[in-house]
Design a protein around this motif. Structure first.
Motif, PDB file in Angstrom:
ATOM      1  N   PHE A  77      10.430  31.338  65.840  1.00 53.11           N
ATOM      2  CA  PHE A  77      11.776  31.085  66.333  1.00 53.11           C
ATOM      3  C   PHE A  77      12.149  29.706  65.824  1.00 53.11           C
ATOM      4  O   PHE A  77      11.393  28.758  66.005  1.00 53.11           O
ATOM      5  CB  PHE A  77      11.804  31.108  67.866  1.00 53.11           C
ATOM      6  N   GLN A  78      13.287  29.598  65.169  1.00 52.48           N
ATOM      7  CA  GLN A  78      13.688  28.317  64.584  1.00 52.48           C
ATOM      8  C   GLN A  78      15.030  27.896  65.130  1.00 52.48           C
ATOM      9  O   GLN A  78      15.962  28.686  65.219  1.00 52.48           O
ATOM     10  CB  GLN A  78      13.783  28.426  63.059  1.00 52.48           C
ATOM     11  N   GLN A  79      15.123  26.632  65.484  1.00 57.61           N
ATOM     12  CA  GLN A  79      16.394  26.040  65.895  1.00 57.61           C
ATOM     13  C   GLN A  79      16.413  24.600  65.422  1.00 57.61           C
ATOM     14  O   GLN A  79      15.373  24.017  65.143  1.00 57.61           O
ATOM     15  CB  GLN A  79      16.585  26.131  67.402  1.00 57.61           C
ATOM     16  N   ASP A  80      17.608  24.023  65.336  1.00 59.55           N
ATOM     17  CA  ASP A  80      17.705  22.646  64.875  1.00 59.55           C
ATOM     18  C   ASP A  80      17.515  21.697  66.047  1.00 59.55           C
ATOM     19  O   ASP A  80      17.102  22.090  67.125  1.00 59.55           O
ATOM     20  CB  ASP A  80      19.022  22.404  64.129  1.00 59.55           C
ATOM     21  N   GLY A  81      17.791  20.438  65.822  1.00 60.83           N
ATOM     22  CA  GLY A  81      17.556  19.417  66.838  1.00 60.83           C
ATOM     23  C   GLY A  81      18.755  19.111  67.704  1.00 60.83           C
ATOM     24  O   GLY A  81      18.866  18.008  68.227  1.00 60.83           O
ATOM     25  N   ALA A  82      19.658  20.067  67.895  1.00 59.96           N
ATOM     26  CA  ALA A  82      20.831  19.837  68.736  1.00 59.96           C
ATOM     27  C   ALA A  82      20.393  19.468  70.157  1.00 59.96           C
ATOM     28  O   ALA A  82      19.364  19.956  70.633  1.00 59.96           O
ATOM     29  CB  ALA A  82      21.708  21.085  68.769  1.00 59.96           C
TER      30      ALA A  82
END
Length: 127
Positions: A77-82
């Motif tokens: 699962f990938q997400q940015d640093g928001a």
């Protein structure tokens, strides 16, 4: 609204200007996930995205869709640093539900300057 570009014309009181209008553009947050041949979403957030609203979307909308596929959970699962993605409640939930996840303080640290990940800087989703 840029007041320099707005002109008001009246036949009566030319000194009256209505300042009650909302200034600034309306915004909307959109989240979409990709996994194999599936697209999850788009999910729309009208209000300011917080860790709680993001977590609610993951729990109430994304997970049921993943479970209905019957193919198990994605390996990554990938997400940015928001900021909403970095909330403690979100990170704790991801630790409990995904064996591997990429993000700020995730199993794999988010690397925003990596040439491999740079095209996804505005993307948050499922691999």
């Amino acid at each position: 609204v840029n007041r320099e570009n707005v002109r008001y014309w009246w036949q009566s009181n030319a000194n009256w200007v209505d300042h009650s209008k909302q200034q600034g553009a309306q915004t909307i947050m959109v989240w979409c996930g990709l996994w194999k041949a599936y697209v999850f979403g788009p999910f729309f957030f009208d209000e300011h995205l917080t860790g709680e609203t993001y977590l609610a979307m993951l729990k109430d909308q994304l997970m049921p869709k993943l479970e209905r596929l019957g193919e198990g959970l994605p390996e990554w699962f990938q997400q940015d640093g928001a900021p909403a993605h970095f909330a403690t409640v979100v990170r704790d939930w991801l630790n409990d539900n995904f064996p591997n996840w990429i993000g700020r303080r995730g199993h794999v640290e988010w690397s925003p300057r990596s040439p491999d990940l740079s095209p996804l800087t505005s993307f948050s989703g499922v691999y």
